[in-house]
Each structure stands twice: as structure tokens, then as C-alpha cells.
Design an enzyme around this catalytic site. Structure first.
Site, PDB file in Angstrom:
ATOM      1  N   ILE A   1       0.541  -1.108   0.213  1.00  0.00           N
ATOM      2  CA  ILE A   1       0.343  -0.261  -0.465  1.00  0.00           C
ATOM      3  C   ILE A   1       0.711   0.774   0.181  1.00  0.00           C
ATOM      4  O   ILE A   1      -0.114   2.440   0.353  1.00  0.00           O
ATOM      5  CB  ILE A   1      -0.969  -0.121   1.233  1.00  0.00           C
ATOM      6  CG1 ILE A   1      -0.248   0.051   2.539  1.00  0.00           C
ATOM      7  CG2 ILE A   1      -2.156  -0.974   0.905  1.00  0.00           C
ATOM      8  CD1 ILE A   1      -1.165  -0.084   4.076  1.00  0.00           C
TER       9      ILE A   1
ATOM     10  N   GLY B   1       8.407   4.059   0.752  1.00  0.00           N
ATOM     11  CA  GLY B   1       9.231   5.202   1.105  1.00  0.00           C
ATOM     12  C   GLY B   1      10.882   5.272   1.380  1.00  0.00           C
ATOM     13  O   GLY B   1      10.732   4.050   2.490  1.00  0.00           O
TER      14      GLY B   1
ATOM     15  N   PHE C   1      13.297   4.005   3.159  1.00  0.00           N
ATOM     16  CA  PHE C   1      14.349   2.686   3.342  1.00  0.00           C
ATOM     17  C   PHE C   1      13.347   1.403   2.894  1.00  0.00           C
ATOM     18  O   PHE C   1      13.636   0.134   3.681  1.00  0.00           O
ATOM     19  CB  PHE C   1      15.474   2.328   3.949  1.00  0.00           C
ATOM     20  CG  PHE C   1      15.392   3.239   5.228  1.00  0.00           C
ATOM     21  CD1 PHE C   1      16.353   4.312   5.406  1.00  0.00           C
ATOM     22  CD2 PHE C   1      14.673   2.286   5.825  1.00  0.00           C
ATOM     23  CE1 PHE C   1      15.569   5.197   6.675  1.00  0.00           C
ATOM     24  CE2 PHE C   1      14.727   2.958   7.646  1.00  0.00           C
ATOM     25  CZ  PHE C   1      15.384   4.296   7.925  1.00  0.00           C
ATOM     26  N   GLY C   2      11.431   1.814   3.470  1.00  0.00           N
ATOM     27  CA  GLY C   2      10.625   0.795   3.173  1.00  0.00           C
ATOM     28  C   GLY C   2       9.658   0.216   2.224  1.00  0.00           C
ATOM     29  O   GLY C   2       9.553   1.364   1.741  1.00  0.00           O
TER      30      GLY C   2
ATOM     31  N   VAL D   1       5.700  -0.615   2.562  1.00  0.00           N
ATOM     32  CA  VAL D   1       4.512  -1.293   4.130  1.00  0.00           C
ATOM     33  C   VAL D   1       2.628  -1.798   2.862  1.00  0.00           C
ATOM     34  O   VAL D   1       2.220  -1.487   1.743  1.00  0.00           O
ATOM     35  CB  VAL D   1       3.536   0.517   4.173  1.00  0.00           C
ATOM     36  CG1 VAL D   1       2.510   0.392   5.091  1.00  0.00           C
ATOM     37  CG2 VAL D   1       4.474   1.604   4.902  1.00  0.00           C
TER      38      VAL D   1
ATOM     39  N   LYS E   1       5.313  -2.727   7.900  1.00  0.00           N
ATOM     40  CA  LYS E   1       6.153  -1.841   7.213  1.00  0.00           C
ATOM     41  C   LYS E   1       7.478  -2.495   7.513  1.00  0.00           C
ATOM     42  O   LYS E   1       7.713  -2.463   8.323  1.00  0.00           O
ATOM     43  CB  LYS E   1       6.793  -0.207   7.841  1.00  0.00           C
ATOM     44  CG  LYS E   1       7.904   0.198   7.072  1.00  0.00           C
ATOM     45  CD  LYS E   1       7.889   1.577   7.440  1.00  0.00           C
ATOM     46  CE  LYS E   1       8.775   2.389   6.891  1.00  0.00           C
ATOM     47  NZ  LYS E   1       8.858   3.950   6.995  1.00  0.00           N
TER      48      LYS E   1
ATOM     49  N   ASP F   1      12.017  15.525   9.859  1.00  0.00           N
ATOM     50  CA  ASP F   1      11.165  15.242   8.667  1.00  0.00           C
ATOM     51  C   ASP F   1      10.231  15.080   8.420  1.00  0.00           C
ATOM     52  O   ASP F   1       9.079  14.357   7.566  1.00  0.00           O
ATOM     53  CB  ASP F   1      11.330  13.376   8.089  1.00  0.00           C
ATOM     54  CG  ASP F   1      10.900  13.594   6.193  1.00  0.00           C
ATOM     55  OD1 ASP F   1      11.277  14.819   5.832  1.00  0.00           O
ATOM     56  OD2 ASP F   1      11.030  12.387   5.939  1.00  0.00           O
TER      57      ASP F   1
END
Length: 437
Positions: A9, A12, A14-15, A17, A31, A126
Site C-alpha cells: 500500500i 518510501g 528505505f521500506g 508498507v 512496514k 522530516d
């Protein structure tokens, strides 16, 4: 809890989801780290950063921070599980950057989540609309919560070696200028810059240059200007100060004055942060006259700022105590907008920190009443900090006296808190626990 992974779904950083089904029947977001997208020599660093993201996110127990409901850092690759969001603030802004003309809910939710981070010495680094998720609640409402802690860092005096000293990070459109080349320079004011950029998204919608000072038209201009100053020291010093000014601008309450004198006094309060002795005397004369006539002092209490409260403490501690007792009564007995409860609790906290034992006790119980009557988790947690194990024994005893003398329904209020923010009575100071036996 065990989880069955379903469709992807999102992705972004480094993973990836995935949607996941828990063995409790619930649907979650899982994640998982994706080291295959990076050179093999970077894998140890990536795993450490992923583990750090999970552990920092677990540290913050707050409704406006996305919780971790499951984790396995020993798996290959490691993963963790969060509640499944129904979208993000980014989705809302893409549909309508004005958020229907009423952005108070997401904005004050973000501030509450940032404050929770800053209170334990963390900076997000972030913050952007894509990292503010919309979590559905059991009552059908929606809470905005901060997520994606991959760039979160400890505060000053703590250590973190995972981001190189010359390594930039974050998202340029929301990243403050001091972090463009060296992300270790991020302070709490870096998050405040990012929040100012989100304000610019909502109240301007115009294209902007990364790392620049921003502004908007209208009454929000001074706030956006101050949030996004190039020099961090010129920004708001705290979430508390930012929240107070933002609420003042966004609040659309129409004030109905009880007299011409009240209108004049409130005009004085709004025009000055530091009143003269004569101006304070005029304000207190009005407060006393209103009390004699049975007229509410709510307009005056609403006009008080954090600066006013500090000013009256510095100039006249005795008048400060009296004003604090009036503020406690105002907070405990009024009916307020949900977001305004946070503003009230900020001001009440100043009275609590600076007041004597009697005032501290009254303020703490006022926060208990305000939090439970409005089901405001932030305020309920504030009461628990005031009345927990770190509470001075003399203060706990004074609160006990106030509760008993006023026949206050303490056990009923604490039962509400147990259900609301999932705390147990043993978190209270032992003196106050006695009242529940």
C-alpha cells in the site's frame, strides 16, 4: 500477535508498507525494511536506522503520534506494525489545500504530537504532510498523527552516529535552511520551520523555493514569517508559544462584552504583554466588580496570554495567586472547543509551576476536570504528570485535602482517565491512591 501480509500500500525511505491482517481480526499497516534497494555495504547502517525508527516511535505514547502495535527486529528483513491509516494530510491538501477553510483539527493535532516528541528530547526532522496520517477512531472521528521516524534524532547531549555529519536529509520543501547540508544541526526549531511550511501549503498554496523564508497574505503572515525565519533562534522557542498565537488567529469566537469597561480592559490586554500596575489594578477591579454582580469573567480569562501570566507573577506575586485561582475555576467549569483545551492547559501549567501549594492543587484538579469533561487526552495526561509519583508529598496531601473538603468525585474522574488514556491508579502518588481504596 501474528500478522498475515497482504497487498503493498506504499513505499518510501528505505521500506515497503503492506496491508496486514492480525490474528485479532484487525487490519493494520506493516512496514518492512527493503535493504535490496541499497548497496550491500550500506545494509548494516540501514538496519540500525530502521531499528532506531521503531524504538523512537515506541518511546512516544501519545494519541497524535502513530503507535507501534507489533514488531520483529530479528526477522530478515525486520518489520513493525502500525494502525492502518485512512489517508494522510498530503491526500487532504491535494484534494483541497485550504482543507475546507477550517484547518484547525490537523494543525493542532500536529502541534500536540510534536510537543510530545520535544518533551522527551526528540526532533522529528522530516515533518511533512505525507508523514501526518489520518487514523480512524472507534467513535467515527479522525485523529491526525505523526509517523515516519526514520530521521528522528535525540536532543542535545544525546548521541546518534547514524547520519553523517555532512549528510543532508528530509524533504527539501519542508526542510529548514540550517539542515540543507548538515542535518545534525536540527533543533526543535527545525520542526517548527517544517510546520510553518505546512501552514504555507494551506494558507498560500503557492510554489516555493526550498529552504527559504516564507510568508502568506492575511493574519497568518506573522506566524508563518516567524516559523520560517532563516536563523533558528528567531523562530518560536516552543510549541506552547506557537500554539497560543496560532489559536488566537484561527479562533473565530465572537466575543460579547458585558460592559464598556470590560471591552476597554480586554483591549488593553490584547495590546500589551506587560501591563503597568495601574492597568493591572483596572483589570482586577473589573474582575471583582463582575464577581460581585454575578457576571462571568470568562472573556478576561480568555484574553490572558502566557506573557501576561509571567508578567503578573514578576510584578505582584500575591495578585498572581488570586488570578491563578480564578483561572483554575474558569478551566474547571467552562465548556470549550476541543483545541482550546490545549491552550488552557498551557496557561494553567505556568500557574502550576509558579504557584504555591494551594494554587498548584487547584490547578491540578482543574486539569483533571477539564480533561475528563472534554475527553481531552492531552489534558488528562497533564494531570497525571502533576499528580504522579514525582509529585511532592506536600502537594499530594494538599490535593487530597481539596478533594475531601470539596467532596470532589475523584474516583469517578480517575475511572474515566483509566478508560480514556489507559493508565492504572498505581501511576498516581500513593497519597492520592488512598482516595481510591
Amino acid at each position: 500477535m501474528q500478522f498475515d501480509i497482504g497487498k503493498e500500500i506504499g513505499r518510501g525511505g528505505f521500506g515497503f508498507v503492506y496491508e496486514a491482517k492480525g490474528d485479532d481480526g484487525g487490519t493494520y499497516a506493516l512496514k518492512k525494511l527493503n535493504p535490496a534497494a541499497f548497496p550491500k555495504q550500506d545494509h548494516p547502517m540501514l538496519i540500525k536506522r530502521f531499528e532506531r525508527e521503531v524504538r523512537y516511535q515506541q518511546l512516544v505514547d501519545h494519541p497524535n503520534v502513530v503507535p507501534v502495535v507489533g514488531v520483529n527486529l530479528d526477522d530478515d528483513p525486520p518489520w513493525f506494525v502500525m494502525p492502518l491509516a485512512e489517508g494522510s494530510l498530503k491526500d487532504d491538501l491535494e484534494a483541497d489545500h485550504t482543507l475546507g477553510g477550517d484547518p484547525k483539527k490537523p494543525l493542532f493535532d500536529i502541534l500536540a504530537g510534536l510537543e510530545a516528541l520535544h518533551q522527551i528530547g526528540l526532533r522529528h526532522r522530516d515533518l511533512k504532510p505525507a508523514n501526518v496520517l489520518k487514523l480512524p477512531q472507534e467513535d467515527g472521528s479522525t485523529v491526525y498523527a505523526i509517523s515516519d521516524f526514520g530521521l528522528t534524532t535525540p536532543g542535545a547531549g544525546q548521541t546518534s552516529t547514524l547520519t553523517g555529519s555532512n549528510m543532508a536529509g528530509g524533504t527539501p520543501l519542508y526542510r529548514p535552511p540550517e539542515c540543507a547540508n548538515n542535518f545534525r544541526r536540527a533543533t526543535e526549531q527545525a520542526d517548527i520551520y517544517s510546520f510553518g511550511a505546512i501552514l504555507h501549503d494551506i494558507f498560500s498554496g503557492a510554489v516555493r523555493i526550498p529552504h527559504s523564508e516564507l510568508t502568506v497574505a492575511g493574519p497568518l503572515a506573522p506566524i508563518v514569517d516567524k516559523c520560517t525565519k532563516a536563523h533558528p533562534r528567531r523562530r518560536y522557542t516552543s510549541i506552547v508559544a506557537l500554539r497560543e498565537e496560532l489559536f488566537e488567529v484561527l479562533d473565530n469566537t465572537v466575543v460579547e462584552f458585558f460592559s464598556r469597561e470590560e471591552e476597554d480592559v480586554i483591549a488593553i490586554l490584547k495590546a500589551n504583554d506587560d501591563l503597568s500596575d495601574e492597568e493591572w489594578d483596572r483589570a482586577f477591579n473589573l474582575i471583582d466588580n463582575n464577581a460581585d454582580k454575578g457576571v462571568s469573567n470568562s472573556n478576561i480569562m480568555r484574553a490572558l496570554t502566557l506573557s501576561h501570566i509571567q508578567s503578573i507573577f514578576d510584578s505582584s506575586p500575591d495578585m498572581f495567586q488570586g488570578l491563578g485561582e480564578l483561572y483554575a475555576e474558569y478551566a474547571a467549569n467552562g465548556t470549550f472547543d476541543f483545541d482550546y483545551c490545549d491552550v488552557i492547559s498551557d496557561k494553567a501549567d505556568v500557574f502550576f509551576r509558579l504557584g504555591d501549594l494551594s494554587l498548584k492543587a487547584k490547578i491540578a484538579l482543574a486539569m483533571l476536570e477539564l480533561g475528563t469533561s472534554h475527553n481531552r487526552w492531552v489534558v488528562e495526561r497533564q494531570f497525571m504528570r502533576m499528580a504522579g509519583h514525582e509529585c511532592e508529598p506536600a502537594l499530594a496531601e494538599r490535593m487530597k485535602i481539596e478533594i475531601l473538603a470539596g467532596e470532589y468525585p475523584f474516583a469517578r474522574r480517575m475511572h474515566h482517565i483509566e478508560q480514556s488514556i489507559d493508565v492504572t491508579p498505581d501511576r498516581l502518588h500513593p497519597t492520592l491512591q488512598e482516595l481510591l481504596e
